[in-house]
Motif scaffolding. Structure first.
Motif, mmCIF file in Angstrom:
data_model
loop_
_atom_site.group_PDB
_atom_site.id
_atom_site.type_symbol
_atom_site.label_atom_id
_atom_site.label_comp_id
_atom_site.label_asym_id
_atom_site.label_seq_id
_atom_site.Cartn_x
_atom_site.Cartn_y
_atom_site.Cartn_z
ATOM 1 N N LEU A 63 0.848 -1.190 0.000
ATOM 2 C CA LEU A 63 0.000 0.000 0.000
ATOM 3 C C LEU A 63 0.886 1.242 0.000
ATOM 4 O O LEU A 63 1.711 1.428 0.908
ATOM 5 C CB LEU A 63 -0.913 0.012 1.224
ATOM 6 N N LEU A 64 0.728 2.087 -0.998
ATOM 7 C CA LEU A 64 1.525 3.308 -1.128
ATOM 8 C C LEU A 64 0.784 4.437 -0.419
ATOM 9 O O LEU A 64 -0.204 4.973 -0.933
ATOM 10 C CB LEU A 64 1.768 3.631 -2.592
ATOM 11 N N VAL A 65 1.283 4.807 0.751
ATOM 12 C CA VAL A 65 0.581 5.715 1.653
ATOM 13 C C VAL A 65 1.103 7.141 1.471
ATOM 14 O O VAL A 65 2.318 7.371 1.425
ATOM 15 C CB VAL A 65 0.759 5.261 3.112
ATOM 16 N N VAL A 66 0.169 8.098 1.395
ATOM 17 C CA VAL A 66 0.492 9.520 1.266
ATOM 18 C C VAL A 66 0.155 10.204 2.593
ATOM 19 O O VAL A 66 -1.017 10.303 2.960
ATOM 20 C CB VAL A 66 -0.304 10.176 0.126
ATOM 21 N N PRO A 67 1.149 10.687 3.344
ATOM 22 C CA PRO A 67 0.878 11.258 4.668
ATOM 23 C C PRO A 67 -0.043 12.475 4.653
ATOM 24 O O PRO A 67 -0.889 12.631 5.546
ATOM 25 C CB PRO A 67 2.274 11.632 5.181
ATOM 26 N N ARG A 68 0.115 13.376 3.665
ATOM 27 C CA ARG A 68 -0.700 14.592 3.595
ATOM 28 C C ARG A 68 -1.330 14.715 2.215
ATOM 29 O O ARG A 68 -1.055 15.631 1.456
ATOM 30 C CB ARG A 68 0.163 15.827 3.899
ATOM 31 N N TRP A 69 -2.180 13.775 1.904
ATOM 32 C CA TRP A 69 -2.814 13.715 0.585
ATOM 33 C C TRP A 69 -3.491 15.046 0.249
ATOM 34 O O TRP A 69 -4.415 15.467 0.916
ATOM 35 C CB TRP A 69 -3.822 12.578 0.559
ATOM 36 N N HIS A 70 -3.002 15.726 -0.783
ATOM 37 C CA HIS A 70 -3.529 17.021 -1.225
ATOM 38 C C HIS A 70 -3.659 17.998 -0.065
ATOM 39 O O HIS A 70 -4.583 18.812 -0.020
ATOM 40 C CB HIS A 70 -4.872 16.828 -1.938
ATOM 41 N N GLY A 71 -2.726 17.906 0.874
ATOM 42 C CA GLY A 71 -2.679 18.812 2.002
ATOM 43 C C GLY A 71 -3.565 18.445 3.168
ATOM 44 O O GLY A 71 -3.563 19.136 4.196
ATOM 45 N N GLN A 72 -4.303 17.357 3.054
ATOM 46 C CA GLN A 72 -5.236 16.968 4.113
ATOM 47 C C GLN A 72 -4.496 16.182 5.202
ATOM 48 O O GLN A 72 -3.637 15.354 4.914
ATOM 49 C CB GLN A 72 -6.365 16.117 3.536
ATOM 50 N N PRO A 73 -4.842 16.397 6.475
ATOM 51 C CA PRO A 73 -4.194 15.654 7.557
ATOM 52 C C PRO A 73 -4.676 14.219 7.625
ATOM 53 O O PRO A 73 -5.723 13.859 7.073
ATOM 54 C CB PRO A 73 -4.600 16.428 8.805
ATOM 55 N N SER A 74 -3.924 13.410 8.326
ATOM 56 C CA SER A 74 -4.330 12.031 8.567
ATOM 57 C C SER A 74 -5.423 11.997 9.629
ATOM 58 O O SER A 74 -5.771 13.016 10.240
ATOM 59 C CB SER A 74 -3.116 11.208 9.021
ATOM 60 N N THR A 75 -5.980 10.803 9.850
ATOM 61 C CA THR A 75 -7.012 10.622 10.872
ATOM 62 C C THR A 75 -6.706 9.371 11.683
ATOM 63 O O THR A 75 -6.020 8.457 11.216
ATOM 64 C CB THR A 75 -8.408 10.473 10.249
ATOM 65 N N ARG A 76 -7.229 9.329 12.895
ATOM 66 C CA ARG A 76 -7.026 8.148 13.732
ATOM 67 C C ARG A 76 -7.671 6.918 13.100
ATOM 68 O O ARG A 76 -7.115 5.808 13.178
ATOM 69 C CB ARG A 76 -7.593 8.396 15.126
ATOM 70 N N ALA A 77 -8.836 7.101 12.495
ATOM 71 C CA ALA A 77 -9.514 5.961 11.875
ATOM 72 C C ALA A 77 -8.666 5.388 10.742
ATOM 73 O O ALA A 77 -8.542 4.154 10.604
ATOM 74 C CB ALA A 77 -10.887 6.385 11.351
#
Length: 274
Positions: A63-77
């Motif tokens: 899985l190729l994970v983007v930490p700040r996808w288009h500037g959006q923060p991550s979430t706990r879920a």
């Protein structure tokens, strides 16, 4: 600044290896790779993984994970979902930082590659070395704070400029990829390995993809590695979904062994000493 679909010469350092089909696994290997994994895309990514596992239970994916996808923060879920994915045998790899190209494109070729081909998402296409190194370091720290193992970095849209390639070569990863190469970064020669990838942004792109990808898969029948490089919307369009599932089923029926990308890197032979 140099820009190409392949990484810069500083990262490659060798002619791609041409290996026999059984070089990585008896009968050949395949890798299921899911791009653009982020909170905003996770519902579609999860549906894609479920479709693949309905076909082959316990099929592992990178899985190729983007930490700040288009500037959006991550979430706990989302992070809980990634914890669960690791527990299920999947691998997480770093896929840029924001997945957005911040550098103006100059010239026709750059505009085609970085605006039309990638829709402005080739984040590492033209960064200076220092900026690329900073973004990579941010991503590594983001993974480390969550306790996630990290072996690989795959640039968004597989685009690496010269500065980004230099930063990546210094970053200590085990592997990277471009559109047509798998690059192990611990002393192995790069492996020529074309991606099986669909384009879904328009109906004509989907139609062309459904012709091109099966044709390419046939051309790669003797390749040691088939890379199924899927994106979230590949599960949305029924005709695209049927196409990649059929190709994946055929590859598995032909005896190809599913591998995580880190396992591919571990199995590649070292370059011979001079």
């Amino acid at each position: 600044m140099a820009l190409a679909l392949n990484p810069a010469s500083a990262l490659l350092g060798a002619t791609p290896a041409e290996l026999p089909r059984d070089a990585l696994a008896p009968g050949g290997a395949l890798a299921l790779v899911v791009h653009d994994v982020a909170p905003a895309t996770w519902e579609r990514c999860a549906a894609l993984l479920q479709a693949a596992r309905d076909l082959a239970p316990a099929l592992p994916a990178t899985l190729l994970v983007v930490p700040r996808w288009h500037g959006q923060p991550s979430t706990r879920a989302f992070e809980s979902a990634m914890d669960a994915a690791l527990a299920e045998g999947h691998e997480l790899a770093l896929h840029g930082w924001s997945h957005l190209d911040p550098v103006p494109a100059r010239g026709t070729l750059q505009r085609l590659r970085r605006r039309f081909y990638t829709a402005g998402e080739g984040e590492f296409a033209a960064l200076a070395r220092e900026d690329a190194a900073r973004r990579i370091a941010l991503g590594k720290r983001w993974f480390a704070r969550r306790g996630w193992p990290l072996a690989g970095f795959v640039p968004p849209a597989w685009l690496l400029g010269e500065g980004s390639a230099q930063a990546l070569a210094d970053a200590g990863f085990a592997y990277s990829c471009t559109l047509d190469r798998f690059i192990a970064l611990q002393g192995q020669a790069p492996l020529r390995s074309w991606s099986l990838v669909f384009s879904t942004r328009a109906a004509w792109r989907r139609g062309v993809s459904r012709l091109w990808v099966p044709f390419l898969a046939r051309r790669l029948s003797d390749a040691p590695l088939l890379r199924f490089e899927l994106h979230p919307d590949d599960v949305v369009y029924p005709e695209v979904r049927r196409c990649w599932l059929d190709l994946l089923a055929r590859a598995l029926a032909q005896g190809r062994q599913p591998l995580l990308l880190r396992e591919v890197a571990q199995r590649l032979p070292l370059k011979p000493s001079l």
